[in-house]
Scaffold this motif. Structure first.
Motif, PDB file in Angstrom:
ATOM      1  N   ALA A   1       0.829  -1.199   0.000  1.00 54.03           N
ATOM      2  CA  ALA A   1       0.000   0.000   0.000  1.00 54.03           C
ATOM      3  C   ALA A   1       0.867   1.253   0.000  1.00 54.03           C
ATOM      4  O   ALA A   1       0.620   2.207  -0.748  1.00 54.03           O
ATOM      5  CB  ALA A   1      -0.923   0.000   1.214  1.00 54.03           C
ATOM      6  N   GLU A   2       1.904   1.256   0.824  1.00 52.05           N
ATOM      7  CA  GLU A   2       2.810   2.405   0.889  1.00 52.05           C
ATOM      8  C   GLU A   2       3.501   2.625  -0.456  1.00 52.05           C
ATOM      9  O   GLU A   2       3.626   3.759  -0.943  1.00 52.05           O
ATOM     10  CB  GLU A   2       3.848   2.191   1.981  1.00 52.05           C
ATOM     11  CG  GLU A   2       4.816   3.346   2.150  1.00 52.05           C
ATOM     12  CD  GLU A   2       5.883   3.072   3.182  1.00 52.05           C
ATOM     13  OE1 GLU A   2       6.556   4.036   3.594  1.00 52.05           O
ATOM     14  OE2 GLU A   2       6.055   1.900   3.571  1.00 52.05           O
ATOM     15  N   THR A   3       3.952   1.544  -1.066  1.00 54.12           N
ATOM     16  CA  THR A   3       4.625   1.645  -2.365  1.00 54.12           C
ATOM     17  C   THR A   3       3.670   2.140  -3.446  1.00 54.12           C
ATOM     18  O   THR A   3       4.021   2.987  -4.271  1.00 54.12           O
ATOM     19  CB  THR A   3       5.212   0.280  -2.765  1.00 54.12           C
ATOM     20  OG1 THR A   3       6.094  -0.170  -1.733  1.00 54.12           O
ATOM     21  CG2 THR A   3       5.980   0.370  -4.063  1.00 54.12           C
ATOM     22  N   ASN A   4       2.451   1.639  -3.446  1.00 50.11           N
ATOM     23  CA  ASN A   4       1.477   2.079  -4.447  1.00 50.11           C
ATOM     24  C   ASN A   4       1.058   3.525  -4.239  1.00 50.11           C
ATOM     25  O   ASN A   4       0.772   4.244  -5.206  1.00 50.11           O
ATOM     26  CB  ASN A   4       0.260   1.158  -4.451  1.00 50.11           C
ATOM     27  CG  ASN A   4       0.535  -0.154  -5.164  1.00 50.11           C
ATOM     28  OD1 ASN A   4       1.508  -0.273  -5.905  1.00 50.11           O
ATOM     29  ND2 ASN A   4      -0.308  -1.129  -4.942  1.00 50.11           N
ATOM     30  N   ARG A   5       1.020   3.976  -2.989  1.00 50.53           N
ATOM     31  CA  ARG A   5       0.729   5.392  -2.749  1.00 50.53           C
ATOM     32  C   ARG A   5       1.833   6.267  -3.327  1.00 50.53           C
ATOM     33  O   ARG A   5       1.576   7.368  -3.833  1.00 50.53           O
ATOM     34  CB  ARG A   5       0.540   5.650  -1.253  1.00 50.53           C
ATOM     35  CG  ARG A   5      -0.811   5.170  -0.717  1.00 50.53           C
ATOM     36  CD  ARG A   5      -1.097   5.709   0.670  1.00 50.53           C
ATOM     37  NE  ARG A   5      -0.262   5.100   1.685  1.00 50.53           N
ATOM     38  CZ  ARG A   5      -0.590   4.027   2.396  1.00 50.53           C
ATOM     39  NH1 ARG A   5      -1.763   3.424   2.186  1.00 50.53           N
ATOM     40  NH2 ARG A   5       0.219   3.545   3.309  1.00 50.53           N
ATOM     41  N   ALA A   6       3.077   5.785  -3.275  1.00 55.70           N
ATOM     42  CA  ALA A   6       4.185   6.520  -3.885  1.00 55.70           C
ATOM     43  C   ALA A   6       4.021   6.572  -5.402  1.00 55.70           C
ATOM     44  O   ALA A   6       4.294   7.600  -6.040  1.00 55.70           O
ATOM     45  CB  ALA A   6       5.517   5.877  -3.507  1.00 55.70           C
ATOM     46  N   LEU A   7       3.569   5.469  -6.009  1.00 60.61           N
ATOM     47  CA  LEU A   7       3.313   5.457  -7.449  1.00 60.61           C
ATOM     48  C   LEU A   7       2.202   6.435  -7.819  1.00 60.61           C
ATOM     49  O   LEU A   7       2.301   7.154  -8.821  1.00 60.61           O
ATOM     50  CB  LEU A   7       2.927   4.046  -7.901  1.00 60.61           C
ATOM     51  CG  LEU A   7       4.062   3.018  -7.998  1.00 60.61           C
ATOM     52  CD1 LEU A   7       3.492   1.609  -8.194  1.00 60.61           C
ATOM     53  CD2 LEU A   7       5.021   3.364  -9.134  1.00 60.61           C
ATOM     54  N   VAL A   8       1.146   6.478  -7.018  1.00 61.49           N
ATOM     55  CA  VAL A   8       0.050   7.418  -7.265  1.00 61.49           C
ATOM     56  C   VAL A   8       0.568   8.854  -7.226  1.00 61.49           C
ATOM     57  O   VAL A   8       0.234   9.681  -8.082  1.00 61.49           O
ATOM     58  CB  VAL A   8      -1.086   7.217  -6.235  1.00 61.49           C
ATOM     59  CG1 VAL A   8      -2.126   8.332  -6.351  1.00 61.49           C
ATOM     60  CG2 VAL A   8      -1.755   5.855  -6.432  1.00 61.49           C
ATOM     61  N   ALA A   9       1.406   9.156  -6.233  1.00 65.65           N
ATOM     62  CA  ALA A   9       1.941  10.508  -6.088  1.00 65.65           C
ATOM     63  C   ALA A   9       2.866  10.892  -7.234  1.00 65.65           C
ATOM     64  O   ALA A   9       2.988  12.072  -7.582  1.00 65.65           O
ATOM     65  CB  ALA A   9       2.681  10.636  -4.757  1.00 65.65           C
ATOM     66  N   ALA A  10       3.517   9.896  -7.840  1.00 63.11           N
ATOM     67  CA  ALA A  10       4.486  10.165  -8.911  1.00 63.11           C
ATOM     68  C   ALA A  10       3.830  10.331 -10.279  1.00 63.11           C
ATOM     69  O   ALA A  10       4.500  10.716 -11.236  1.00 63.11           O
ATOM     70  CB  ALA A  10       5.510   9.032  -8.975  1.00 63.11           C
ATOM     71  N   ALA A  11       2.530  10.040 -10.376  1.00 58.82           N
ATOM     72  CA  ALA A  11       1.858  10.018 -11.677  1.00 58.82           C
ATOM     73  C   ALA A  11       0.960  11.231 -11.872  1.00 58.82           C
ATOM     74  O   ALA A  11       0.300  11.693 -10.936  1.00 58.82           O
ATOM     75  CB  ALA A  11       1.040   8.742 -11.816  1.00 58.82           C
ATOM     76  N   GLY A  12       0.926  11.727 -13.106  1.00 59.27           N
ATOM     77  CA  GLY A  12       0.034  12.833 -13.422  1.00 59.27           C
ATOM     78  C   GLY A  12      -1.413  12.407 -13.574  1.00 59.27           C
ATOM     79  O   GLY A  12      -2.321  13.223 -13.418  1.00 59.27           O
ATOM     80  N   ARG A  13      -1.626  11.121 -13.861  1.00 62.90           N
ATOM     81  CA  ARG A  13      -2.981  10.613 -14.099  1.00 62.90           C
ATOM     82  C   ARG A  13      -3.076   9.210 -13.532  1.00 62.90           C
ATOM     83  O   ARG A  13      -2.144   8.417 -13.681  1.00 62.90           O
ATOM     84  CB  ARG A  13      -3.254  10.614 -15.603  1.00 62.90           C
ATOM     85  CG  ARG A  13      -4.694  10.405 -16.032  1.00 62.90           C
ATOM     86  CD  ARG A  13      -4.846  10.787 -17.490  1.00 62.90           C
ATOM     87  NE  ARG A  13      -6.225  10.678 -17.950  1.00 62.90           N
ATOM     88  CZ  ARG A  13      -6.628   9.877 -18.923  1.00 62.90           C
ATOM     89  NH1 ARG A  13      -5.750   9.108 -19.559  1.00 62.90           N
ATOM     90  NH2 ARG A  13      -7.890   9.833 -19.284  1.00 62.90           N
TER      91      ARG A  13
END
Length: 270
Positions: free
Chosen positions: A204-216
């Motif tokens: 979950a923590e890693t995926n939240r980082a992916l969400v934050a790194a993406a424009g969409r």
């Protein structure tokens, strides 16, 4: 019918009815009862159902139950293929694309080999394997030309989970300095109350980082994910710019999701 197809059919039947009998499955699938018992043994060992005398019932996993990648790969194959195909149509050449771990995102990765000049960021070992270059991609239709394309793949480090995701501080740090045009996020579950969830706290923590790194944010989730809740939320429903799911999603769930996500895309299966 191949064993994997037969086992997928058995799982679908269990999820629809809550339980199955060996004799009924043998007649329905035109195989011996011994073959069905072996299939049930395999599915029981993977934690996908509970084998009982004369048949099987649903396994009833909790919020922290995490099936392995191989176990999940036999579920809803047609739905995942249709979702992946629709997702691939959203990807443009020359973009930076992030893919989270998951069987649907792995299916998408194979299709992205047809898109030139991509940079793909992922914490998924199967996704990286699907993008491994072999010189060319076969034409999709007669008359198409061969495509000579190789995506630049950035595979994060981290601790490997049962679902073949790389998670934890190393992965989060690697993702933190990156900026991607779009993230395709696979999820364990989605609900009005909990949003998009996973049974693994580190994932979950890693995926939240992916969400934050993406424009969409584009979420890929077949209909069985609705009202399944993992222990940790990765994103709220309203955070999704696009949600791609399949026609098995109930009408009430469609109404809820349409009111929350930016765009709800429903795909059919063949």
């Amino acid at each position: 019918m191949l064993a994997a197809q037969r086992q997928s059919a058995i799982l679908d039947r269990v999820r629809r009815t809550g339980s199955v009998r060996v004799a009924e499955l043998a007649a329905e699938l035109a195989v011996s009862e011994m073959t069905i018992r072996r299939d049930l043994d395999v599915l029981d060992e993977r934690g996908l159902l509970s084998k009982v005398h004369g048949g099987a019932t649903t396994a009833g996993p909790g919020a922290t139950h995490e099936p392995g990648f191989a176990a999940k790969s036999v579920r809803q194959r047609a739905e995942k293929a249709a979702i992946a195909a629709r997702a691939a149509s959203l990807v443009r050449p020359g973009t930076a694309v992030a893919l989270s771990a998951g069987t649907t995102t792995a299916a998408l990765a194979g299709l992205l080999r047809r898109v030139p000049d991509l940079t793909v960021v992922t914490n998924s070992i199967p996704v990286a394997d699907a993008l491994r270059p072999d010189g060319s991609v076969d034409p999709a239709e007669p008359g198409d030309v061969l495509i000579d394309t190789t995506a630049q793949v950035v595979l994060t480090g981290g601790v490997r989970t049962r679902s073949d995701a790389l998670v934890g501080p190393v992965a989060v740090t690697a993702i933190g300095g990156l900026h991607c045009d779009v993230l395709f996020l696979g999820v364990h579950g989605m609900s009005e109350r909990a949003g998009f969830t996973t049974p693994n706290l580190m994932e979950a923590e890693t995926n939240r980082a992916l969400v934050a790194a993406a424009g969409r944010l584009v979420v890929l989730a077949d209909h069985t994910k609705w009202d399944t809740v993992g222990i940790s939320t990765m994103a709220a429903l309203r955070d999704a710019d696009v949600l791609i799911t399949d026609s098995g999603l109930p009408d009430a769930a469609r109404d809820t999701l349409a009111a929350e996500v930016g765009e709800l895309i429903i795909v059919g299966t063949t």
